[in-house]
Design a protein around this motif. Structure first.
Motif, PDB file in Angstrom:
ATOM      1  N   ARG A 154      54.187  83.757  10.811  1.00  0.00           N
ATOM      2  CA  ARG A 154      54.556  82.543  11.552  1.00  0.00           C
ATOM      3  C   ARG A 154      54.582  81.363  10.590  1.00  0.00           C
ATOM      4  NH1 ARG A 154      50.189  79.013  13.065  1.00  0.00           N
ATOM      5  NH2 ARG A 154      48.259  79.704  12.090  1.00  0.00           N
ATOM      6  N   THR A 155      55.174  80.285  11.018  1.00  0.00           N
ATOM      7  CA  THR A 155      55.119  79.041  10.272  1.00  0.00           C
ATOM      8  C   THR A 155      53.959  78.221  10.828  1.00  0.00           C
ATOM      9  OG1 THR A 155      57.501  79.078   9.886  1.00  0.00           O
ATOM     10  CG2 THR A 155      56.373  76.959   9.603  1.00  0.00           C
ATOM     11  N   THR A 156      53.069  77.815   9.947  1.00  0.00           N
ATOM     12  CA  THR A 156      51.872  77.078  10.355  1.00  0.00           C
ATOM     13  C   THR A 156      52.177  75.592  10.477  1.00  0.00           C
ATOM     14  OG1 THR A 156      51.130  76.682   8.091  1.00  0.00           O
ATOM     15  CG2 THR A 156      50.408  78.744   9.148  1.00  0.00           C
TER      16      THR A 156
ATOM     17  N   VAL B 173      51.343  84.364   2.010  1.00  0.00           N
ATOM     18  CA  VAL B 173      52.087  83.128   2.283  1.00  0.00           C
ATOM     19  C   VAL B 173      53.399  83.051   1.511  1.00  0.00           C
ATOM     20  CG1 VAL B 173      49.928  81.887   2.724  1.00  0.00           C
ATOM     21  CG2 VAL B 173      50.956  81.761   0.468  1.00  0.00           C
TER      22      VAL B 173
ATOM     23  N   GLY C  81      53.036  73.886   7.270  1.00  0.00           N
ATOM     24  CA  GLY C  81      54.275  74.248   6.593  1.00  0.00           C
ATOM     25  C   GLY C  81      54.307  75.582   5.886  1.00  0.00           C
ATOM     26  N   TYR C  82      53.216  76.318   5.871  1.00  0.00           N
ATOM     27  CA  TYR C  82      53.241  77.649   5.274  1.00  0.00           C
ATOM     28  C   TYR C  82      53.885  78.643   6.234  1.00  0.00           C
ATOM     29  CZ  TYR C  82      49.963  76.585   1.476  1.00  0.00           C
ATOM     30  OH  TYR C  82      49.365  76.079   0.353  1.00  0.00           O
ATOM     31  N   TYR C  83      54.579  79.615   5.673  1.00  0.00           N
ATOM     32  CA  TYR C  83      54.955  80.794   6.436  1.00  0.00           C
ATOM     33  C   TYR C  83      53.934  81.826   6.005  1.00  0.00           C
ATOM     34  CZ  TYR C  83      57.585  84.530   8.597  1.00  0.00           C
ATOM     35  OH  TYR C  83      57.962  85.574   9.403  1.00  0.00           O
ATOM     36  N   GLU C  84      53.181  82.386   6.958  1.00  0.00           N
ATOM     37  CA  GLU C  84      52.086  83.254   6.576  1.00  0.00           C
ATOM     38  C   GLU C  84      51.806  84.326   7.610  1.00  0.00           C
ATOM     39  OE1 GLU C  84      48.577  80.721   6.402  1.00  0.00           O
ATOM     40  OE2 GLU C  84      48.089  81.218   8.480  1.00  0.00           O
TER      41      GLU C  84
ATOM     42  N   LYS D  78      59.717  84.379   2.767  1.00  0.00           N
ATOM     43  CA  LYS D  78      59.408  84.834   4.128  1.00  0.00           C
ATOM     44  C   LYS D  78      59.662  86.328   4.266  1.00  0.00           C
ATOM     45  CE  LYS D  78      60.331  80.527   6.593  1.00  0.00           C
ATOM     46  NZ  LYS D  78      61.115  79.874   7.648  1.00  0.00           N
TER      47      LYS D  78
END
Length: 129
Positions: free
Chosen positions: A106-108, A128, A111-114, A84
């Motif tokens: 942001r966290t999608t 990501v 579950g990705y932080y992107e 992150k």
């Protein structure tokens, strides 16, 4: 099976190559030129072995490629930054250097932080973790 490479037509071959080398640690091969077809390209290699072929020809016509106006076909490339913190750092570096941030970190829902940025050719790039 694995993806060996993805090819993208670009207007400015040198600017695009420099962008991926600077921000995504790509390593470029020597430029390939076919004077008969007026075709030029680079293969950009990444640490995991995947490659991005960037290509240009003077007779190509522009197409709509917009984050707001989604279309069928390949819509984005995603690069894993590893954490992150690295997503945040690279996003801020790109912002500072004048690139469009289309989606803040942001966290999608999956579950990705992107974050989402736009490259020099108006391609959508996800960073990501």
């Amino acid at each position: 099976m694995k993806i060996e490479h993805i090819a993208v037509w670009v207007k400015d071959l040198e600017k695009t190559r420099a962008f991926y080398e600077k921000y995504f640690e790509a390593v470029s091969n020597e430029k390939y030129c076919n004077p008969v077809k007026k075709f030029q390209s680079y293969f950009l290699s990444f640490e995991n072995g995947c490659r991005l072929e960037i290509m240009t020809r003077p007779d190509l016509s522009a197409s709509e490629n917009s984050y707001e106006s989604q279309q069928f076909g390949i819509i984005h490339l995603a690069f894993s930054a590893g954490s992150k913190e690295k997503v945040n750092e690279l996003t801020e570096t790109l912002r500072k250097d004048g690139y469009t941030i289309a989606g803040e970190p942001r966290t999608t829902g999956d579950g990705y932080y992107e974050s989402v940025i736009i490259d020099p050719e108006n391609n959508i790039i996800e960073i990501v973790a």
